[in-house]
Design a protein around this motif. Structure first.
Motif, PDB file in Angstrom:
ATOM      1  N   MET A 180       0.852  -1.199   0.000  1.00  0.00           N
ATOM      2  CA  MET A 180       0.000   0.000   0.000  1.00  0.00           C
ATOM      3  C   MET A 180       0.884   1.244   0.000  1.00  0.00           C
ATOM      4  O   MET A 180       1.834   1.333   0.773  1.00  0.00           O
ATOM      5  CB  MET A 180      -0.878   0.030   1.261  1.00  0.00           C
ATOM      6  N   ALA A 181       0.575   2.169  -0.895  1.00  0.00           N
ATOM      7  CA  ALA A 181       1.333   3.420  -0.927  1.00  0.00           C
ATOM      8  C   ALA A 181       1.031   4.197   0.349  1.00  0.00           C
ATOM      9  O   ALA A 181      -0.123   4.351   0.733  1.00  0.00           O
ATOM     10  CB  ALA A 181       0.936   4.236  -2.147  1.00  0.00           C
ATOM     11  N   VAL A 182       2.065   4.652   1.023  1.00  0.00           N
ATOM     12  CA  VAL A 182       1.893   5.436   2.242  1.00  0.00           C
ATOM     13  C   VAL A 182       1.706   6.904   1.854  1.00  0.00           C
ATOM     14  O   VAL A 182       2.335   7.397   0.928  1.00  0.00           O
ATOM     15  CB  VAL A 182       3.133   5.269   3.153  1.00  0.00           C
ATOM     16  N   ILE A 183       0.811   7.568   2.572  1.00  0.00           N
ATOM     17  CA  ILE A 183       0.588   8.995   2.327  1.00  0.00           C
ATOM     18  C   ILE A 183       1.861   9.776   2.657  1.00  0.00           C
ATOM     19  O   ILE A 183       2.503   9.528   3.678  1.00  0.00           O
ATOM     20  CB  ILE A 183      -0.586   9.513   3.176  1.00  0.00           C
ATOM     21  N   LYS A 184       2.221  10.675   1.779  1.00  0.00           N
ATOM     22  CA  LYS A 184       3.393  11.527   2.026  1.00  0.00           C
ATOM     23  C   LYS A 184       2.900  12.918   2.403  1.00  0.00           C
ATOM     24  O   LYS A 184       2.115  13.526   1.670  1.00  0.00           O
ATOM     25  CB  LYS A 184       4.283  11.582   0.778  1.00  0.00           C
ATOM     26  N   LEU A 185       3.341  13.397   3.551  1.00  0.00           N
ATOM     27  CA  LEU A 185       2.953  14.724   4.020  1.00  0.00           C
ATOM     28  C   LEU A 185       4.159  15.655   3.944  1.00  0.00           C
ATOM     29  O   LEU A 185       5.186  15.404   4.556  1.00  0.00           O
ATOM     30  CB  LEU A 185       2.446  14.638   5.471  1.00  0.00           C
ATOM     31  N   GLY A 210      -0.858   8.442  -3.592  1.00  0.00           N
ATOM     32  CA  GLY A 210      -0.902   7.846  -4.923  1.00  0.00           C
ATOM     33  C   GLY A 210      -0.842   8.939  -5.972  1.00  0.00           C
ATOM     34  O   GLY A 210       0.060   9.773  -5.959  1.00  0.00           O
ATOM     35  N   ASP A 211      -1.850   8.964  -6.842  1.00  0.00           N
ATOM     36  CA  ASP A 211      -1.873   9.964  -7.919  1.00  0.00           C
ATOM     37  C   ASP A 211      -2.437  11.311  -7.471  1.00  0.00           C
ATOM     38  O   ASP A 211      -2.401  12.282  -8.225  1.00  0.00           O
ATOM     39  CB  ASP A 211      -2.723   9.449  -9.096  1.00  0.00           C
ATOM     40  N   LEU A 212      -2.976  11.346  -6.259  1.00  0.00           N
ATOM     41  CA  LEU A 212      -3.614  12.576  -5.784  1.00  0.00           C
ATOM     42  C   LEU A 212      -2.629  13.468  -5.033  1.00  0.00           C
ATOM     43  O   LEU A 212      -1.950  13.028  -4.112  1.00  0.00           O
ATOM     44  CB  LEU A 212      -4.784  12.233  -4.849  1.00  0.00           C
ATOM     45  N   THR A 213      -2.548  14.724  -5.460  1.00  0.00           N
ATOM     46  CA  THR A 213      -1.805  15.741  -4.706  1.00  0.00           C
ATOM     47  C   THR A 213      -2.832  16.745  -4.199  1.00  0.00           C
ATOM     48  O   THR A 213      -3.657  17.236  -4.974  1.00  0.00           O
ATOM     49  CB  THR A 213      -0.774  16.454  -5.604  1.00  0.00           C
ATOM     50  N   LEU A 214      -2.802  17.005  -2.896  1.00  0.00           N
ATOM     51  CA  LEU A 214      -3.848  17.831  -2.278  1.00  0.00           C
ATOM     52  C   LEU A 214      -3.222  18.839  -1.322  1.00  0.00           C
ATOM     53  O   LEU A 214      -2.364  18.483  -0.515  1.00  0.00           O
ATOM     54  CB  LEU A 214      -4.810  16.903  -1.518  1.00  0.00           C
ATOM     55  N   PHE A 215      -3.635  20.105  -1.449  1.00  0.00           N
ATOM     56  CA  PHE A 215      -3.196  21.116  -0.479  1.00  0.00           C
ATOM     57  C   PHE A 215      -4.424  21.764   0.146  1.00  0.00           C
ATOM     58  O   PHE A 215      -5.545  21.426  -0.216  1.00  0.00           O
ATOM     59  CB  PHE A 215      -2.239  22.143  -1.099  1.00  0.00           C
ATOM     60  N   GLU A 216      -4.217  22.679   1.088  1.00  0.00           N
ATOM     61  CA  GLU A 216      -5.232  23.303   1.956  1.00  0.00           C
ATOM     62  C   GLU A 216      -5.587  22.332   3.089  1.00  0.00           C
ATOM     63  O   GLU A 216      -6.277  21.342   2.882  1.00  0.00           O
ATOM     64  CB  GLU A 216      -6.502  23.738   1.192  1.00  0.00           C
ATOM     65  N   SER A 217      -5.121  22.660   4.284  1.00  0.00           N
ATOM     66  CA  SER A 217      -5.224  21.735   5.423  1.00  0.00           C
ATOM     67  C   SER A 217      -6.652  21.275   5.721  1.00  0.00           C
ATOM     68  O   SER A 217      -6.881  20.106   6.016  1.00  0.00           O
ATOM     69  CB  SER A 217      -4.623  22.374   6.672  1.00  0.00           C
ATOM     70  N   ARG A 218      -7.623  22.163   5.599  1.00  0.00           N
ATOM     71  CA  ARG A 218      -9.005  21.763   5.915  1.00  0.00           C
ATOM     72  C   ARG A 218      -9.558  20.793   4.877  1.00  0.00           C
ATOM     73  O   ARG A 218     -10.337  19.905   5.209  1.00  0.00           O
ATOM     74  CB  ARG A 218      -9.900  22.999   6.062  1.00  0.00           C
ATOM     75  N   ALA A 219      -9.143  20.963   3.626  1.00  0.00           N
ATOM     76  CA  ALA A 219      -9.542  20.010   2.579  1.00  0.00           C
ATOM     77  C   ALA A 219      -8.862  18.661   2.812  1.00  0.00           C
ATOM     78  O   ALA A 219      -9.463  17.604   2.617  1.00  0.00           O
ATOM     79  CB  ALA A 219      -9.181  20.560   1.195  1.00  0.00           C
TER      80      ALA A 219
END
Length: 205
Positions: free
Chosen positions: A3-8, A63-72
């Motif tokens: 499983m790909a681990v989330i990268k923060l 994975g393929d998702l890059t997401l910013f904005e802490s509340r999102a």
């Protein structure tokens, strides 16, 4: 299958990064932490701007998702890992709506004065400026009004959205921590019986 681990990508001093860390811990999610050296301006370098064009922390990669904005990000994590850790979202439509409502209150009513107080009392002096006490007083006034509403609300329910810990409470953790410790404004919390009990509860998590 690994499983790909989330990268923060973030920095521990950043309240927005802290919010995401709180959520990852509540949801018992494995993650890799990638330090973005803010003091060296790493958040304004092309490599980081490719992930977050606004050049602020945090950003997550899942994975393929890059997401910013802490509340999102915290909303995404709470939904994705619904079945593990603390629930954070509520079960019924009504509970979920109340969580959303108090999350909005945090973003629009609590965060603006809290962040202004932090900026004026801690960050400005750190950057060689002086605190504008008039601005601090105005924003303490705004925050007092918000916290009076919280006091009334928390006299009727254990947490903001109801009798369960949710994103609405979690989103308050980093800012309130700074208000109490760095800004020395703990009396805003401790002077209100129910707000104080709520804060002692959520901050001990």
């Amino acid at each position: 299958l690994v499983m790909a681990v989330i990268k923060l990508h973030g920095h521990p001093i950043s309240t927005a990064t802290a919010m995401v860390l709180c959520c990852l811990n509540e949801k018992e999610v494995e993650y890799d932490f990638s330090l973005v050296e803010l003091s060296a301006g790493a958040h304004k370098q092309p490599q980081y701007l490719a992930l977050n064009p606004f050049g602020v922390v945090p950003t997550i990669q899942d994975g393929d998702l890059t997401l910013f904005e802490s509340r999102a990000i915290v909303k995404y994590l709470a939904k994705k890992y619904k079945g593990q850790g603390a629930d954070l979202l509520g079960n019924t439509l009504a509970e979920q709506a109340l969580v959303e409502q108090w999350c909005e209150v945090e973003g629009h009513s609590f965060f603006p004065p809290a962040s202004t107080i932090l900026f004026q009392t801690v960050l400005r002096p750190l950057r060689g400026g002086t605190t504008d006490e008039a601005v601090v007083e105005i924003n303490i006034g705004k925050l007092n009004k918000v916290l009076d509403i919280y006091e009334e609300r928390l006299s009727k329910s254990k947490y903001l959205a109801g009798d369960f810990f949710s994103l609405a409470d979690l989103q308050h953790l980093p800012w309130t921590q700074y208000l109490v410790t760095a800004c020395k404004k703990g009396d805003l919390i401790s002077s209100r019986k129910h707000v104080n009990a709520w804060w002692e509860d959520i901050s001990s998590r």
